[in-house]
Design a protein around this motif. Structure first.
Motif, PDB file in Angstrom:
ATOM      1  N   GLY A   5      37.224  43.946  48.559  1.00 22.78           N
ATOM      2  CA  GLY A   5      37.474  43.122  49.733  1.00 22.78           C
ATOM      3  C   GLY A   5      38.371  41.948  49.406  1.00 22.78           C
ATOM      4  O   GLY A   5      39.332  41.649  50.139  1.00 22.78           O
ATOM      5  N   CYS A   6      38.092  41.277  48.299  1.00 19.50           N
ATOM      6  CA  CYS A   6      38.955  40.176  47.830  1.00 19.50           C
ATOM      7  C   CYS A   6      40.367  40.677  47.565  1.00 19.50           C
ATOM      8  O   CYS A   6      41.353  40.035  47.957  1.00 19.50           O
ATOM      9  N   ALA A   7      40.462  41.819  46.887  1.00 21.13           N
ATOM     10  CA  ALA A   7      41.775  42.355  46.513  1.00 21.13           C
ATOM     11  C   ALA A   7      42.604  42.673  47.749  1.00 21.13           C
ATOM     12  O   ALA A   7      43.822  42.423  47.775  1.00 21.13           O
ATOM     13  N   THR A   8      41.979  43.226  48.776  1.00 17.60           N
ATOM     14  CA  THR A   8      42.713  43.554  49.999  1.00 17.60           C
ATOM     15  C   THR A   8      43.277  42.302  50.652  1.00 17.60           C
ATOM     16  O   THR A   8      44.430  42.281  51.112  1.00 17.60           O
ATOM     17  N   LEU A   9      42.502  41.237  50.677  1.00 20.89           N
ATOM     18  CA  LEU A   9      42.977  39.985  51.276  1.00 20.89           C
ATOM     19  C   LEU A   9      44.053  39.336  50.408  1.00 20.89           C
ATOM     20  O   LEU A   9      44.995  38.733  50.938  1.00 20.89           O
ATOM     21  N   ILE A  10      43.934  39.455  49.102  1.00 22.79           N
ATOM     22  CA  ILE A  10      45.006  38.974  48.215  1.00 22.79           C
ATOM     23  C   ILE A  10      46.292  39.735  48.504  1.00 22.79           C
ATOM     24  O   ILE A  10      47.375  39.146  48.602  1.00 22.79           O
ATOM     25  N   LEU A  11      46.185  41.048  48.674  1.00 20.69           N
ATOM     26  CA  LEU A  11      47.366  41.870  48.955  1.00 20.69           C
ATOM     27  C   LEU A  11      47.987  41.500  50.303  1.00 20.69           C
ATOM     28  O   LEU A  11      49.215  41.385  50.418  1.00 20.69           O
ATOM     29  N   VAL A  12      47.149  41.299  51.310  1.00 19.61           N
ATOM     30  CA  VAL A  12      47.658  40.941  52.637  1.00 19.61           C
ATOM     31  C   VAL A  12      48.386  39.601  52.592  1.00 19.61           C
ATOM     32  O   VAL A  12      49.485  39.446  53.140  1.00 19.61           O
ATOM     33  N   LEU A  65      52.952  39.338  41.397  1.00 17.47           N
ATOM     34  CA  LEU A  65      51.844  39.517  40.460  1.00 17.47           C
ATOM     35  C   LEU A  65      50.523  39.649  41.210  1.00 17.47           C
ATOM     36  O   LEU A  65      49.656  40.450  40.836  1.00 17.47           O
ATOM     37  N   ALA A  66      50.362  38.876  42.280  1.00 14.89           N
ATOM     38  CA  ALA A  66      49.144  38.965  43.091  1.00 14.89           C
ATOM     39  C   ALA A  66      49.024  40.348  43.719  1.00 14.89           C
ATOM     40  O   ALA A  66      47.927  40.938  43.747  1.00 14.89           O
ATOM     41  N   ALA A  67      50.140  40.886  44.210  1.00 15.42           N
ATOM     42  CA  ALA A  67      50.116  42.208  44.834  1.00 15.42           C
ATOM     43  C   ALA A  67      49.759  43.288  43.818  1.00 15.42           C
ATOM     44  O   ALA A  67      48.948  44.184  44.099  1.00 15.42           O
ATOM     45  N   LEU A 118      46.386  45.709  43.866  1.00 13.96           N
ATOM     46  CA  LEU A 118      46.476  47.171  43.851  1.00 13.96           C
ATOM     47  C   LEU A 118      45.691  47.767  42.684  1.00 13.96           C
ATOM     48  O   LEU A 118      45.065  48.832  42.815  1.00 13.96           O
ATOM     49  N   LEU A 119      45.711  47.097  41.538  1.00 16.86           N
ATOM     50  CA  LEU A 119      44.929  47.564  40.393  1.00 16.86           C
ATOM     51  C   LEU A 119      43.432  47.535  40.694  1.00 16.86           C
ATOM     52  O   LEU A 119      42.696  48.470  40.353  1.00 16.86           O
ATOM     53  N   VAL A 120      42.978  46.462  41.334  1.00 18.58           N
ATOM     54  CA  VAL A 120      41.558  46.351  41.687  1.00 18.58           C
ATOM     55  C   VAL A 120      41.164  47.451  42.674  1.00 18.58           C
ATOM     56  O   VAL A 120      40.107  48.086  42.534  1.00 18.58           O
TER      57      VAL A 120
END
Length: 319
Positions: free
Chosen positions: A186-193, A290-292, A296-298
């Protein structure tokens, strides 16, 4: 003879259900952190609320078609059996989906809400109620849904752990592992967005998401270790089942792609990004690319965790 009855539909269902749980949890937390009109995490709360209902609803749709006779799915809701994880989980998913939709509507701007309900039938008391302004109810809805999001995150692992005939699953550590993985995705998706959004990155937003994700990934790692240690010290069937990831067909995907690239690598990147903030108290300047990549790795690691456990678990059995 060991047969594979659960395939990618179940893997996707477990991943998508956990993803929704993580999105709602982070969105609810961001909403509840607002104080006296100060909304430093408004975008996190809004994006999380707008995204949360859809993965779990898609996952449940896929699960229905995995049931053999899919048109009988309604029978899951005719009774509530307290001793059946499937029965409890079905009601939990239904309630969580409803609360997620409420938070979704409450997070819409007035113009967005009007456009949405113009496309829906005008009749019905529920639709008329939802079409009103629910923004004042965001905090109560977030607080109400928070324990349900945790429950859904745990349930995705309980569903496997309840199958006692599969030694690879037969420990409550699976539920904990899946919970922290769900919250991390969930965190990773929001970081990607946020990384893909055209707007400027707000350091306070990334600091919250990175801090949460570091905590979740660390907790997940320290559940994986006891899982391996517990298995090695357990009965012979459990020790033999672990050979699937300790030299068997899932060794490479577990150690390199899940644990290495999907957990430890993003954890190291996030710690590196947060180090200047923690050590020198300076305002960090986060890298969007780098955040994206980290996000994606997570997400890949979260999916691979479920892939490994679904297939490896079915290949293990008590003699």
């Amino acid at each position: 003879m060991k047969t594979i009855e659960w395939g990618f539909l179940i893997i996707n269902y477990l991943f998508l259900g956990g993803l929704s749980a993580g999105l709602f949890f982070v969105a609810a937390l961001a909403t509840l952190l607002e104080h006296n009109g100060d909304r430093p995490y408004a975008r996190i709360a809004r994006y999380g609320a707008l995204l949360a209902p859809w993965p779990v609803m898609l996952g449940c749709f896929l699960l229905i078609f995995d049931l053999g006779k899919w048109y009988r799915f309604y029978k899951l809701f005719l009774h509530l059996r307290w001793v059946s994880p499937m029965s409890i989980g079905s009601w939990l998913l239904l309630i969580f989906s409803g609360i997620s939709l409420l938070l979704f509507v409450a997070s819409l701007a007035k113009e967005e809400r009007q456009r949405l309900f113009q496309k829906l039938p005008a009749s019905g008391a529920i639709l008329r109620l939802l079409s009103g302004d629910l923004s004042a109810w965001q905090r109560p809805i977030a607080a109400l849904g928070l324990p349900f999001s945790i429950g859904v995150g745990i349930y995705t692992g309980v569903l496997l752990g309840a199958v006692q005939s599969r030694p690879f699953w037969n420990t409550n550590l699976v539920a904990q592992m899946f919970l922290f993985s769900a919250l991390s995705t969930g965190c990773a998706t929001l970081i990607l967005v946020l990384a893909l959004a055209g707007k400027r990155i707000e350091a306070v937003e990334f600091r919250l998401l990175y801090t949460l994700d570091i905590c979740f990934l660390t907790l997940e790692f320290f559940i994986v270790l006891p899982y391996l240690i517990h298995g090695e010290l357990s009965v012979e069937a459990v020790r033999e089942s672990l050979q699937l990831i300790l030299g068997g067909p899932f060794t490479l995907v577990f150690w390199v792609f899940f644990l290495g690239l999907g957990l430890l690598a993003p954890l190291a990147i996030e710690v590196r990004e947060m180090a200047p903030v923690l050590l020198s108290k300076t305002v960090a300047h986060y890298s969007k690319p780098l955040a994206a990549v980290t996000a994606l790795l997570v997400l890949a690691g979260g999916f691979l965790l479920r892939y490994i456990f679904v297939f490896a678990g079915q290949m293990s059995a008590f003699k």
